[in-house]
Enzyme design. Structure first.
Site, PDB file in Angstrom:
ATOM      1  N   LYS A  35      -9.127  93.248  30.584  1.00 21.93           N
ATOM      2  CA  LYS A  35      -8.510  92.980  31.883  1.00 21.93           C
ATOM      3  C   LYS A  35      -8.419  91.483  32.135  1.00 21.93           C
ATOM      4  O   LYS A  35      -8.982  90.675  31.393  1.00 21.93           O
ATOM      5  CB  LYS A  35      -9.321  93.664  32.989  1.00 21.93           C
ATOM      6  CG  LYS A  35     -10.742  93.147  33.134  1.00 21.93           C
ATOM      7  CD  LYS A  35     -11.503  93.908  34.210  1.00 21.93           C
ATOM      8  CE  LYS A  35     -12.931  93.371  34.344  1.00 21.93           C
ATOM      9  NZ  LYS A  35     -13.679  94.040  35.419  1.00 21.93           N
ATOM     10  N   TYR A 244     -11.833  59.950  43.880  1.00 24.79           N
ATOM     11  CA  TYR A 244     -11.740  60.141  45.324  1.00 24.79           C
ATOM     12  C   TYR A 244     -13.104  60.012  46.002  1.00 24.79           C
ATOM     13  O   TYR A 244     -14.125  60.465  45.484  1.00 24.79           O
ATOM     14  CB  TYR A 244     -11.182  61.534  45.637  1.00 24.79           C
ATOM     15  CG  TYR A 244      -9.700  61.695  45.382  1.00 24.79           C
ATOM     16  CD1 TYR A 244      -8.763  60.969  46.105  1.00 24.79           C
ATOM     17  CD2 TYR A 244      -9.242  62.606  44.429  1.00 24.79           C
ATOM     18  CE1 TYR A 244      -7.409  61.130  45.883  1.00 24.79           C
ATOM     19  CE2 TYR A 244      -7.890  62.781  44.193  1.00 24.79           C
ATOM     20  CZ  TYR A 244      -6.975  62.038  44.931  1.00 24.79           C
ATOM     21  OH  TYR A 244      -5.639  62.206  44.700  1.00 24.79           O
TER      22      TYR A 244
END
Length: 347
Positions: A35, A244
């Site tokens: 899956k 940042y």
């Protein structure tokens, strides 16, 4: 090339399946869970390699996931759908020859009315309270289901990665109470259940994360390897920041490599403070915040300027990365983005 490379070792994948198959026992069928696009590694390639190794039954989460698996495998191998027979799935179940794992009375009615005679499985709830028929529902439908073209009865363990958890024995007992006397193959165990021992194996095991190199299968070979290209290396003076928010300040003259990857590629921002990239066994700490497309890495101590740095390798496994991000290996693998250049290797 500025695209990060995700290398999938199909030989390691097959080796992991074979070990788990051996642990399941000679009389037990070992299936494979593919899956979420083969846990992010490519369902078609993964399924085809496992089929060549001997797997004949595969599990996906929803019917839409089965198309790539059926295309890769062709007719023959069984593809089971955990979500069952949902409204709108009938054509896919019929055309792709899928086996829905029915989860409720409504799904049972939908299936036998829309596709009479078509094979199906049944999923039972033994205490996880996620999917499956509860004991009263199963008792009401058991004789009807057993009179149809039923292929498998399954349930799922909630705490199999904790071997001593009392929930394991509780669910095992409930599963036996609900299914003893049914002349139908039974399945209770994924990777963790296989490792709990033969009492949990029944007729079919269905390993997932262990195939892809993740815990709780501690002996798994790593399957996913990630290499990130270096775009630029720059000198950073004491007191200067990287990335940042000025979250990292250089305390000494430093060499910082900027690599081409970030949280858009499934490299979670939260893992930054504890994560290094590697040149072989040489660790290079992440500096500053991981951004969408770029990561700063300290390469001051390297004698040569690197062209690429490794994120996943023998020195840093998927579960180590998961610990750094406060999550689990499943999430790391299934979060890998679409930008990677994917390479498949095999023996």
């Amino acid at each position: 090339m500025t695209t990060a490379t995700l290398t999938i070792d199909l030989a390691a994948l097959v080796a992991n399946w074979r070990v788990l198959d051996g642990l399941s026992g000679g009389s037990v069928e070992t299936a494979a869970v593919v899956k979420a696009n083969g846990y992010g590694l490519g369902a078609g390639r993964v399924a085809r390699s496992l089929a060549h190794a001997g797997a004949r039954r595969f599990f996906v989460a929803v019917a839409e996931e089965a198309a790539a698996v059926r295309e890769a495998l062709g007719p023959g191998p069984e593809i089971c759908v955990f979500s069952g027979h949902m409204s709108g799935d009938t054509d896919m179940i019929h055309d792709l020859q899928l086996t829905p794992m029915l989860n409720s009375i409504d799904q049972m009615l939908r299936h036998v009315e829309a596709l009479p005679g078509h094979p199906f499985g049944v999923q039972l709830d033994t205490g996880m309270n996620r999917l499956g028929m509860e004991p009263a529902e199963w008792a009401a439908l058991r004789d009807i289901a057993l009179g149809q073209n039923i292929q498998l009865i399954m349930s799922h363990l909630a705490c199999a990665d904790e071997p001593d958890h009392p929930m394991n024995a509780q669910q095992l007992q409930t599963f036996r109470e609900m299914t003893d006397g049914c002349d139908v193959p039974r399945s209770l165990s994924a990777t963790g259940g296989i490792l709990l021992g033969p009492d949990y194996h029944f007729d079919v095991t269905r390993p997932g994360i262990g195939l892809y190199g993740g815990l709780p299968f501690e002996d798994a070979q790593p399957v996913a390897h990630i290499s990130l290209p270096v775009i630029q290396v720059r000198d950073v003076e004491p007191g200067e920041s990287v990335g940042y928010g000025n979250t990292w300040l250089a305390e000494a003259p430093s060499r910082i490599a900027t690599v081409a990857a970030g949280y858009a590629d499934g490299i979670h921002r939260a893992m930054g403070p504890k994560t290094s990239l590697f040149v072989g066994d040489e660790a290079c700490p992440v500096r500053g915040r991981i951004s969408m497309d770029l990561i700063g890495v300290d390469v001051t101590h390297l004698t040569e300027e690197p062209k690429a740095l490794e994120l996943l390798n023998a020195a840093q496994t998927v579960d180590m990365l998961a610990d750094n991000a406060g999550t689990i290996g499943y999430e790391i693998l299934t979060s890998l983005g679409a930008r990677y250049r994917r390479r498949y290797t095999s023996a």
